[in-house]
Design a protein around this motif. Sequence first.
Motif, PDB file in Angstrom:
ATOM      1  N   LEU A  99       0.803  -1.216   0.000  1.00  0.00           N
ATOM      2  CA  LEU A  99       0.000   0.000   0.000  1.00  0.00           C
ATOM      3  C   LEU A  99       0.839   1.270   0.000  1.00  0.00           C
ATOM      4  N   ASP A 100       2.161   1.150   0.179  1.00  0.00           N
ATOM      5  CA  ASP A 100       2.955   2.366   0.251  1.00  0.00           C
ATOM      6  C   ASP A 100       3.483   2.797  -1.107  1.00  0.00           C
ATOM      7  N   GLY A 101       3.082   2.063  -2.136  1.00  0.00           N
ATOM      8  CA  GLY A 101       3.520   2.439  -3.471  1.00  0.00           C
ATOM      9  C   GLY A 101       2.611   3.474  -4.076  1.00  0.00           C
ATOM     10  N   GLU A 102       3.075   4.056  -5.136  1.00  0.00           N
ATOM     11  CA  GLU A 102       2.285   5.075  -5.800  1.00  0.00           C
ATOM     12  C   GLU A 102       1.270   4.427  -6.733  1.00  0.00           C
ATOM     13  N   LEU A 103       0.101   5.013  -6.777  1.00  0.00           N
ATOM     14  CA  LEU A 103      -0.992   4.540  -7.615  1.00  0.00           C
ATOM     15  C   LEU A 103      -1.078   5.451  -8.832  1.00  0.00           C
ATOM     16  N   PHE A 104      -0.999   4.878 -10.026  1.00  0.00           N
ATOM     17  CA  PHE A 104      -1.061   5.656 -11.256  1.00  0.00           C
ATOM     18  C   PHE A 104      -2.410   5.424 -11.925  1.00  0.00           C
ATOM     19  N   PHE A 105      -3.057   6.515 -12.292  1.00  0.00           N
ATOM     20  CA  PHE A 105      -4.373   6.434 -12.921  1.00  0.00           C
ATOM     21  C   PHE A 105      -4.276   6.658 -14.423  1.00  0.00           C
ATOM     22  N   GLY A 106      -5.202   6.021 -15.145  1.00  0.00           N
ATOM     23  CA  GLY A 106      -5.387   6.325 -16.547  1.00  0.00           C
ATOM     24  C   GLY A 106      -6.284   7.539 -16.704  1.00  0.00           C
TER      25      GLY A 106
ATOM     26  N   ASP B  84      -3.417  25.537 -12.047  1.00  0.00           N
ATOM     27  CA  ASP B  84      -3.777  24.864 -10.798  1.00  0.00           C
ATOM     28  C   ASP B  84      -5.280  24.616 -10.706  1.00  0.00           C
ATOM     29  N   SER B  85      -6.049  25.207 -11.604  1.00  0.00           N
ATOM     30  CA  SER B  85      -7.493  25.000 -11.609  1.00  0.00           C
ATOM     31  C   SER B  85      -7.794  23.524 -11.865  1.00  0.00           C
ATOM     32  N   ALA B  86      -8.387  22.884 -10.874  1.00  0.00           N
ATOM     33  CA  ALA B  86      -8.620  21.435 -10.935  1.00  0.00           C
ATOM     34  C   ALA B  86      -9.343  21.026  -9.660  1.00  0.00           C
ATOM     35  N   SER B  87      -9.666  19.740  -9.570  1.00  0.00           N
ATOM     36  CA  SER B  87     -10.168  19.186  -8.306  1.00  0.00           C
ATOM     37  C   SER B  87      -8.999  18.550  -7.568  1.00  0.00           C
ATOM     38  N   TYR B  88      -8.967  18.745  -6.257  1.00  0.00           N
ATOM     39  CA  TYR B  88      -7.910  18.172  -5.438  1.00  0.00           C
ATOM     40  C   TYR B  88      -8.552  17.161  -4.492  1.00  0.00           C
ATOM     41  N   ILE B  89      -8.078  15.942  -4.615  1.00  0.00           N
ATOM     42  CA  ILE B  89      -8.706  14.827  -3.911  1.00  0.00           C
ATOM     43  C   ILE B  89      -7.775  14.292  -2.836  1.00  0.00           C
ATOM     44  N   CYS B  90      -8.317  14.157  -1.641  1.00  0.00           N
ATOM     45  CA  CYS B  90      -7.597  13.581  -0.510  1.00  0.00           C
ATOM     46  C   CYS B  90      -7.960  12.099  -0.434  1.00  0.00           C
ATOM     47  N   VAL B  91      -6.965  11.252  -0.247  1.00  0.00           N
ATOM     48  CA  VAL B  91      -7.181   9.807  -0.258  1.00  0.00           C
ATOM     49  C   VAL B  91      -6.469   9.182   0.937  1.00  0.00           C
ATOM     50  N   SER B  92      -7.192   8.347   1.656  1.00  0.00           N
ATOM     51  CA  SER B  92      -6.588   7.650   2.789  1.00  0.00           C
ATOM     52  C   SER B  92      -6.469   6.168   2.480  1.00  0.00           C
ATOM     53  N   ASP B  93      -5.303   5.609   2.740  1.00  0.00           N
ATOM     54  CA  ASP B  93      -5.136   4.167   2.598  1.00  0.00           C
ATOM     55  C   ASP B  93      -5.790   3.477   3.781  1.00  0.00           C
ATOM     56  N   VAL B  94      -6.357   2.330   3.509  1.00  0.00           N
ATOM     57  CA  VAL B  94      -6.938   1.513   4.570  1.00  0.00           C
ATOM     58  C   VAL B  94      -6.172   0.211   4.610  1.00  0.00           C
ATOM     59  N   ASP B  95      -5.450  -0.014   5.672  1.00  0.00           N
ATOM     60  CA  ASP B  95      -4.553  -1.165   5.740  1.00  0.00           C
ATOM     61  C   ASP B  95      -5.272  -2.366   6.344  1.00  0.00           C
ATOM     62  N   ASN B  96      -6.319  -2.804   5.677  1.00  0.00           N
ATOM     63  CA  ASN B  96      -6.966  -4.039   6.109  1.00  0.00           C
ATOM     64  C   ASN B  96      -7.628  -4.669   4.900  1.00  0.00           C
ATOM     65  N   TYR B  97      -8.222  -5.816   5.066  1.00  0.00           N
ATOM     66  CA  TYR B  97      -8.872  -6.478   3.939  1.00  0.00           C
ATOM     67  C   TYR B  97     -10.092  -5.672   3.512  1.00  0.00           C
ATOM     68  N   GLY B  98     -10.232  -5.520   2.248  1.00  0.00           N
ATOM     69  CA  GLY B  98     -11.352  -4.747   1.732  1.00  0.00           C
ATOM     70  C   GLY B  98     -10.835  -3.651   0.839  1.00  0.00           C
ATOM     71  N   GLN B  99     -11.445  -2.522   0.857  1.00  0.00           N
ATOM     72  CA  GLN B  99     -11.045  -1.421  -0.006  1.00  0.00           C
ATOM     73  C   GLN B  99      -9.677  -0.903   0.406  1.00  0.00           C
ATOM     74  N   ASN B 100      -8.800  -0.737  -0.584  1.00  0.00           N
ATOM     75  CA  ASN B 100      -7.474  -0.220  -0.300  1.00  0.00           C
ATOM     76  C   ASN B 100      -7.482   1.255   0.047  1.00  0.00           C
ATOM     77  N   PHE B 101      -8.295   1.997  -0.673  1.00  0.00           N
ATOM     78  CA  PHE B 101      -8.273   3.448  -0.546  1.00  0.00           C
ATOM     79  C   PHE B 101      -9.670   4.012  -0.336  1.00  0.00           C
ATOM     80  N   VAL B 102      -9.728   5.060   0.474  1.00  0.00           N
ATOM     81  CA  VAL B 102     -10.967   5.801   0.647  1.00  0.00           C
ATOM     82  C   VAL B 102     -10.747   7.197   0.083  1.00  0.00           C
ATOM     83  N   PHE B 103     -11.539   7.557  -0.908  1.00  0.00           N
ATOM     84  CA  PHE B 103     -11.383   8.839  -1.578  1.00  0.00           C
ATOM     85  C   PHE B 103     -12.329   9.878  -0.989  1.00  0.00           C
ATOM     86  N   GLY B 104     -11.821  11.093  -0.851  1.00  0.00           N
ATOM     87  CA  GLY B 104     -12.689  12.202  -0.508  1.00  0.00           C
ATOM     88  C   GLY B 104     -13.415  12.693  -1.741  1.00  0.00           C
ATOM     89  N   PRO B 105     -14.405  13.577  -1.572  1.00  0.00           N
ATOM     90  CA  PRO B 105     -15.185  14.073  -2.712  1.00  0.00           C
ATOM     91  C   PRO B 105     -14.430  15.101  -3.535  1.00  0.00           C
TER      92      PRO B 105
END
Lengths: 114, 113
Positions: A99-106, B84-105
Amino acid sequence: DAGVTQSPTHLIKTRGQQVTLRCSPKSGHDTVSWYQQALGQGPQFIFQYYEEEERQRGNFPDRFSGHQFPNYSSELNVNALLLGDSALYLCASARGLLLDGELFFGEGSRLTVL
Amino acid sequence: KNQVEQSPQSLIILEGKNCTLQCNYTVSPFSNLRWYKQDTGRGPVSLTIMTFSENTKSNGRYTATLDADTKQSSLHITASQLSDSASYICVSDVDNYGQNFVFGPGTRLSVLP
């Protein structure tokens, strides 16, 4: 070095039809994840493939299925399309399951369901 | 429930000005916090990745901070540019079985000339 490539870039389908989206990961990457991003929202995790197996899955119905090929490329299939399936579908690749690697999106495939 | 919230929802600033975007996360177990920039209709591009033990990380004019105690992160943009005009998304890794990442809006930033 090509990054993550997705095809098609845009497509239009009607309700009830089926669609297949394709993704080639970045060179050296073997893990592929798929995300659905509705307009104005953050991406939602669909599933992840590694070693040709679905490793993890988000909260999406069985209408969403996938496949990973020996060359690490992947397909996302959606059956019985609904209007709500209209979204940008993003593919992301990474090296391994760490999980510490970088994720690259298309750049995504924009699906419109009429 | 694992969740990432971002504020403000949208922001308009003038070119050359600085701005700070906020991210609050309730994710367990927490491992990494990421910031992505997403241009309209394009895929997200990574800006920073911070482990739980890092407090700050910079990438050019972008500086991210992380407070693991309060579960807050910020992204500071210095001397903003039109690009710089764009959407900026914050993402948290979840270190357990299931979804790897939780994305903010995301926060939609518009930089005006």
